[in-house]
Scaffold this active site. Sequence first.
Site, PDB file in Angstrom:
ATOM      1  N   HIS A 227      37.658  23.617  40.029  1.00 17.35           N
ATOM      2  CA  HIS A 227      38.480  23.568  41.227  1.00 17.35           C
ATOM      3  C   HIS A 227      39.967  23.366  40.920  1.00 17.35           C
ATOM      4  O   HIS A 227      40.800  24.135  41.384  1.00 17.35           O
ATOM      5  CB  HIS A 227      38.009  22.583  42.291  1.00 17.35           C
ATOM      6  CG  HIS A 227      38.931  22.670  43.457  1.00 17.35           C
ATOM      7  ND1 HIS A 227      38.862  23.693  44.367  1.00 17.35           N
ATOM      8  CD2 HIS A 227      40.034  21.977  43.764  1.00 17.35           C
ATOM      9  CE1 HIS A 227      39.880  23.600  45.200  1.00 17.35           C
ATOM     10  NE2 HIS A 227      40.599  22.574  44.858  1.00 17.35           N
ATOM     11  N   TYR A 231      44.369  25.199  41.466  1.00 16.00           N
ATOM     12  CA  TYR A 231      45.714  24.652  41.691  1.00 16.00           C
ATOM     13  C   TYR A 231      46.633  24.910  40.512  1.00 16.00           C
ATOM     14  O   TYR A 231      47.853  25.006  40.675  1.00 16.00           O
ATOM     15  CB  TYR A 231      45.642  23.170  42.074  1.00 16.00           C
ATOM     16  CG  TYR A 231      45.088  23.047  43.471  1.00 16.00           C
ATOM     17  CD1 TYR A 231      45.865  23.439  44.558  1.00 16.00           C
ATOM     18  CD2 TYR A 231      43.786  22.656  43.700  1.00 16.00           C
ATOM     19  CE1 TYR A 231      45.349  23.426  45.829  1.00 16.00           C
ATOM     20  CE2 TYR A 231      43.259  22.627  44.974  1.00 16.00           C
ATOM     21  CZ  TYR A 231      44.054  23.016  46.038  1.00 16.00           C
ATOM     22  OH  TYR A 231      43.531  23.016  47.295  1.00 16.00           O
ATOM     23  N   HIS A 378      37.562  36.008  49.166  1.00 12.14           N
ATOM     24  CA  HIS A 378      38.424  34.834  49.287  1.00 12.14           C
ATOM     25  C   HIS A 378      39.370  34.689  48.100  1.00 12.14           C
ATOM     26  O   HIS A 378      40.580  34.559  48.266  1.00 12.14           O
ATOM     27  CB  HIS A 378      37.563  33.577  49.436  1.00 12.14           C
ATOM     28  CG  HIS A 378      38.304  32.310  49.165  1.00 12.14           C
ATOM     29  ND1 HIS A 378      39.297  31.836  50.000  1.00 12.14           N
ATOM     30  CD2 HIS A 378      38.232  31.424  48.137  1.00 12.14           C
ATOM     31  CE1 HIS A 378      39.785  30.717  49.501  1.00 12.14           C
ATOM     32  NE2 HIS A 378      39.166  30.447  48.366  1.00 12.14           N
ATOM     33  N   PHE A 379      38.829  34.739  46.876  1.00 14.04           N
ATOM     34  CA  PHE A 379      39.764  34.427  45.778  1.00 14.04           C
ATOM     35  C   PHE A 379      40.658  35.600  45.403  1.00 14.04           C
ATOM     36  O   PHE A 379      41.618  35.413  44.671  1.00 14.04           O
ATOM     37  CB  PHE A 379      39.071  33.777  44.574  1.00 14.04           C
ATOM     38  CG  PHE A 379      37.991  34.569  43.919  1.00 14.04           C
ATOM     39  CD1 PHE A 379      38.267  35.765  43.279  1.00 14.04           C
ATOM     40  CD2 PHE A 379      36.695  34.092  43.911  1.00 14.04           C
ATOM     41  CE1 PHE A 379      37.271  36.481  42.651  1.00 14.04           C
ATOM     42  CE2 PHE A 379      35.686  34.804  43.290  1.00 14.04           C
ATOM     43  CZ  PHE A 379      35.978  36.000  42.658  1.00 14.04           C
ATOM     44  N   HIS A 380      40.372  36.793  45.929  1.00  8.06           N
ATOM     45  CA  HIS A 380      41.387  37.831  45.747  1.00  8.06           C
ATOM     46  C   HIS A 380      42.584  37.595  46.675  1.00  8.06           C
ATOM     47  O   HIS A 380      43.671  38.112  46.427  1.00  8.06           O
ATOM     48  CB  HIS A 380      40.792  39.229  45.937  1.00  8.06           C
ATOM     49  CG  HIS A 380      40.026  39.681  44.725  1.00  8.06           C
ATOM     50  ND1 HIS A 380      38.724  39.339  44.507  1.00  8.06           N
ATOM     51  CD2 HIS A 380      40.402  40.407  43.632  1.00  8.06           C
ATOM     52  CE1 HIS A 380      38.318  39.833  43.335  1.00  8.06           C
ATOM     53  NE2 HIS A 380      39.319  40.481  42.792  1.00  8.06           N
ATOM     54  N   ARG A 441      27.577  38.311  45.570  1.00  5.11           N
ATOM     55  CA  ARG A 441      28.673  38.649  44.665  1.00  5.11           C
ATOM     56  C   ARG A 441      28.094  38.928  43.283  1.00  5.11           C
ATOM     57  O   ARG A 441      26.894  38.774  43.074  1.00  5.11           O
ATOM     58  CB  ARG A 441      29.683  37.506  44.599  1.00  5.11           C
ATOM     59  CG  ARG A 441      29.155  36.269  43.918  1.00  5.11           C
ATOM     60  CD  ARG A 441      30.185  35.158  43.872  1.00  5.11           C
ATOM     61  NE  ARG A 441      31.171  35.360  42.830  1.00  5.11           N
ATOM     62  CZ  ARG A 441      31.821  34.350  42.216  1.00  5.11           C
ATOM     63  NH1 ARG A 441      31.568  33.092  42.554  1.00  5.11           N
ATOM     64  NH2 ARG A 441      32.722  34.601  41.291  1.00  5.11           N
ATOM     65  N   ARG A 442      28.931  39.354  42.357  1.00 10.35           N
ATOM     66  CA  ARG A 442      28.529  39.594  40.967  1.00 10.35           C
ATOM     67  C   ARG A 442      27.329  40.524  40.887  1.00 10.35           C
ATOM     68  O   ARG A 442      26.446  40.344  40.056  1.00 10.35           O
ATOM     69  CB  ARG A 442      28.168  38.273  40.287  1.00 10.35           C
ATOM     70  CG  ARG A 442      29.299  37.298  40.287  1.00 10.35           C
ATOM     71  CD  ARG A 442      28.976  36.032  39.548  1.00 10.35           C
ATOM     72  NE  ARG A 442      30.175  35.572  38.874  1.00 10.35           N
ATOM     73  CZ  ARG A 442      30.221  34.458  38.149  1.00 10.35           C
ATOM     74  NH1 ARG A 442      29.153  33.727  37.991  1.00 10.35           N
ATOM     75  NH2 ARG A 442      31.340  34.097  37.574  1.00 10.35           N
TER      76      ARG A 442
HETATM   77  C1  HEM Z   1      43.529  45.732  40.525  1.00  4.76           C
HETATM   78  C2  HEM Z   1      43.085  45.283  41.623  1.00  4.76           C
HETATM   79  C3  HEM Z   1      41.757  44.545  41.714  1.00  4.76           C
HETATM   80  C4  HEM Z   1      40.589  45.034  42.215  1.00  4.76           C
HETATM   81  C5  HEM Z   1      40.357  46.406  42.812  1.00  4.76           C
HETATM   82  C6  HEM Z   1      39.597  44.003  42.065  1.00  4.76           C
HETATM   83  C7  HEM Z   1      38.269  44.133  42.444  1.00  4.76           C
HETATM   84  C8  HEM Z   1      37.273  43.215  42.175  1.00  4.76           C
HETATM   85  C9  HEM Z   1      35.895  43.318  42.570  1.00  4.76           C
HETATM   86  C10 HEM Z   1      35.298  44.496  43.345  1.00  4.76           C
HETATM   87  C11 HEM Z   1      35.252  42.209  42.147  1.00  4.76           C
HETATM   88  C12 HEM Z   1      33.834  41.807  42.476  1.00  4.76           C
HETATM   89  C13 HEM Z   1      32.864  42.051  41.469  1.00  4.76           C
HETATM   90  C14 HEM Z   1      31.517  41.461  41.835  1.00  4.76           C
HETATM   91  O1  HEM Z   1      31.424  40.433  42.538  1.00  4.76           O
HETATM   92  O2  HEM Z   1      30.558  42.042  41.362  1.00  4.76           O
HETATM   93  C15 HEM Z   1      36.200  41.404  41.431  1.00  4.76           C
HETATM   94  C16 HEM Z   1      35.918  40.188  40.840  1.00  4.76           C
HETATM   95  C17 HEM Z   1      36.890  39.293  40.397  1.00  4.76           C
HETATM   96  N1  HEM Z   1      38.272  39.509  40.390  1.00  4.76           N
HETATM   97 FE1  HEM Z   1      39.205  41.195  40.932  1.00  4.76          FE
HETATM   98  N2  HEM Z   1      40.186  42.903  41.500  1.00  4.76           N
HETATM   99  C18 HEM Z   1      41.506  43.187  41.274  1.00  4.76           C
HETATM  100  C19 HEM Z   1      42.457  42.335  40.733  1.00  4.76           C
HETATM  101  C20 HEM Z   1      42.220  41.009  40.380  1.00  4.76           C
HETATM  102  C21 HEM Z   1      43.240  40.071  39.972  1.00  4.76           C
HETATM  103  C22 HEM Z   1      44.725  40.377  39.864  1.00  4.76           C
HETATM  104  C23 HEM Z   1      42.596  38.894  39.713  1.00  4.76           C
HETATM  105  C24 HEM Z   1      43.147  37.561  39.263  1.00  4.76           C
HETATM  106  C25 HEM Z   1      44.343  37.301  38.930  1.00  4.76           C
HETATM  107  C26 HEM Z   1      41.187  39.112  39.947  1.00  4.76           C
HETATM  108  C27 HEM Z   1      40.210  38.155  39.767  1.00  4.76           C
HETATM  109  C28 HEM Z   1      38.858  38.360  39.906  1.00  4.76           C
HETATM  110  C29 HEM Z   1      37.837  37.399  39.570  1.00  4.76           C
HETATM  111  C30 HEM Z   1      38.063  35.984  39.016  1.00  4.76           C
HETATM  112  C31 HEM Z   1      36.602  37.980  39.870  1.00  4.76           C
HETATM  113  C32 HEM Z   1      35.208  37.330  39.732  1.00  4.76           C
HETATM  114  C33 HEM Z   1      34.545  37.666  38.493  1.00  4.76           C
HETATM  115  C34 HEM Z   1      33.177  37.053  38.447  1.00  4.76           C
HETATM  116  O3  HEM Z   1      32.502  36.942  39.494  1.00  4.76           O
HETATM  117  O4  HEM Z   1      32.794  36.643  37.361  1.00  4.76           O
HETATM  118  N3  HEM Z   1      41.002  40.398  40.367  1.00  4.76           N
HETATM  119  N4  HEM Z   1      37.429  42.034  41.479  1.00  4.76           N
HETATM  120 CU    CU Z   2      37.434  24.753  44.755  1.00  5.48          CU
END
Ligand code: HEM
Ligand code: CU
Lengths: 553, 56, 170
Positions: A227, A231, A378-380, A441-442
């Site tokens: 968490h 921050y 949410h985290f996006h 998710r994932r």
């Molecule tokens: C380029 C644009 C981006 C797109 C289109 C995108 C799209 C996605 C998608 C579709 C997922 C979901 C995958 C799933 O749940 O199976 C994902 C997961 C994630 N994204 Fe992005 N994303 C982008 C940029 C970013 C950026 C800039 C960050 C952080 C600075 C980020 C952090 C994350 C994280 C932490 C996850 C979770 C990974 C996990 O569940 O282990 N994303 N993203």
């Molecule tokens: Cu938290």
Amino acid sequence: MLTTPTYELTKSEKSFISQHLLFAFIALAIGSLFGPLQAFEFSGVDFYPLLEPVIQSYYQGLTLHGVLNALIFTTFFITGFLTLTTIYGLKRPLKYPLLNRIGFWTMVVGLLMAAVPILLNEASVLYTFYPPLQANVFFYFGLTLVVVGSWIEGYGFIFTWREWRKENPGVRTPLMTFGGLITMVMWQLATLGIAVEILTMLIPWALGLIDGADPQLARTYFWFTGHPLVYFWLLPAYVSWYAMLPKQAGGKLFSDSLARIAFWLFLLLSVPLGFHHQFVDPGVPAGWKYIHAILTYAVFFPSMITAFTVIASLERAGRKRGGKGWLGWIPKLPWNDPSVSAQLLAGILFFFGGIGGITNASYNINLVIHNTAWVSGHFHLTVASASALSFMGISYWLVPYLRGRRLWSRKWAQIQTWLWFVGMLIFSNAMHVLGLLGAPRRTPLGEAPYVPDEWSGHLLRTSIGGAILFVSAYMFVFNIARTWWSKKLLAGPDEEVEIPVAESVHPAQETPAKLDWWTPWLIGTVALILVAYGPQLIEQIGNIDLSSPGFRP
Amino acid sequence: MAVSRRKSKDMEEITSTEEEFHPKGTVLVLAIFVLVLILLWATVYLILLSRGMTTV
Amino acid sequence: MSEVPGDGSVQTSLHIDPYERNWMRLTVVLLVVFATAVTIAGFALGFQVPSPEERVDPNTVAIGDGPFGEPGLRAYPDGSYDLYVVAQMFSFAPNEVTISAGSEVTFYVTSVDVQHGFKIQNTNVNMQIVPGQVSKLTMTFDEPGTYDFICTEYCGSAHAQMYGTLTVEK
Ligand code: HEM
Ligand SMILES: [Cu+2]
Ligand SMILES: [Cu+2]
């Protein structure tokens, strides 16, 4: 004593900070490649077979996406940016530049060490690396070094501040430095969780020194850090919103005192609430989950202060620029400055991120959204917008400043910030709705057998939003790359890039001296962590059961 | 009467130019935010309630 | 970082703009309202989250004499059920379950390998499944129909295939 001598960063300071940014941008460039692939997969367009020689699965890609974007891009950008806010705020060089260099290179070695097993598909455990999924041990060593490196850089800032304090007794710590210090001190405390998890459990287990892991205890350790990690991502953006953006908008900071109070509250409250990520865990008593839910509500408070103070600063700036009426100040803000528009749009997206956050934190409401696509939506809005889009905005002045070169294209930068905004609205809305409908998710939803037709429109919107985001991410990377290696050096003093430093309406020196005093806050922070985590840590460590062998995904 | 009123008006003018700034636009923006917050939060809360109890 | 800064200040009162002060008050009220609503739902109406139930050995839990040795439904005379589920890569055992409408089901789920999720679509049953622990929630199914229960935690390459169905008959 109150005169502010200007400080010009030396060439080597600039290049040291630039090195941080270079790694950050490379991580973002590679990490962002997978975002759209994931989003396309959702609507059945599967590019993964084409990547086979390099990337063998959706999850190898998702590990890269999470690790590179959320851990590496952020950490390198943040340590670099906070080096600047330390030096420039205090108007003095680092006390031990060598120490900071050691910290930085430790992070680089860690990054490379973790990257090799990920690229070999030996660590497709995602960025949360929950045991019993097991990675090659170098993945854990690498992550450890990244964290240790960031600690060392943090010590460097603290030593520098102490030296400054000796030279400047009674002077309020400049806000940008203060916010950076809070971030790094909080980070030292926060990362104890994964440090203990990795060093006492995962590394011995991956090396075969112990037969099993305790997955429940590992989750508790992980979320102790997980968490406050958010921050760590967010506070550097707040540093810019409070201490820089008002100046960029042509105004002053509305309240220096409240800015500091907000930062202190973040120090106090960031750590002792990690169980809000474990609301549906079997091994944590419901009563403790409830207490952490209430503490999470408390940490919403400093963000609400931030919303008011930052918006009021912007309103004041907009009125100075001739804005009239209730909302007439908004269009008067310098939207044509891409650094400003990036941060304003990041702030608007963060409104929705905050709404989702308070929903997630609401104890039993978590049953509705836990581990659904909602969370990813949410985290996006938070790390990938409030933080990442703000960092892009900061980069639009920071890179020209550090490199002494003109931004390659302002127009592109402007379009880029809007594309991120629009793409993210579409993407995150679709993900939130999918989550409410039950999409996990994932999960490569394109191949999941239980996906009803009802979801298809939203899955398609995810892909469309993802495509727009991808274009935006690469417009940013391209613009920065062209600027970085541009031949157009800044010509003469009128082109010079100035570091934006916002004055506050009431000079910082009028802020109560108590708000510059660490001891009571540090004691309170440690005490609250002990109260909120102590009993459960004793209980869970006391009943540790190292019976889970590793599974290589 | 008339004199004193004029006096207070003068004072207002002096203070309103630099120091007295009322962030009423901020209040409006945040009021909208709070309304949206309540609406969306309540939506998910009601979804929770509509899906039935889970007891331990 | 313990030194008390000397007071070199001009004046040290805390300025808080009256509008902002009211905003802070409103924030507190709002959070209290949310907290109250959540508390009522949780502790008065019974919308609860899982709590520790039992520790088990993931290596032996599904082969012993215990209830997970033979996962499935246990019916009780009062019409309620216990359902024991073993999660493993990449399936649930059992993966098809039929109950009658109006019955109360207590779910006991554990894992014999990695972490999984157990979420019954369109209900509030949503649990993290952690090896070594038993996740438990109780819910009454009044609406007849088919409910998918899906794995919501990444558990390996075929995670997306991992699900089962619960049929509620009239
Ligand atoms: C380029 C644009 C981006 C797109 C289109 C995108 C799209 C996605 C998608 C579709 C997922 C979901 C995958 C799933 O749940 O199976 C994902 C997961 C994630 N994204 Fe992005 N994303 C982008 C940029 C970013 C950026 C800039 C960050 C952080 C600075 C980020 C952090 C994350 C994280 C932490 C996850 C979770 C990974 C996990 O569940 O282990 N994303 N993203
Ligand atoms: Cu938290
Ligand atoms: Cu699974």
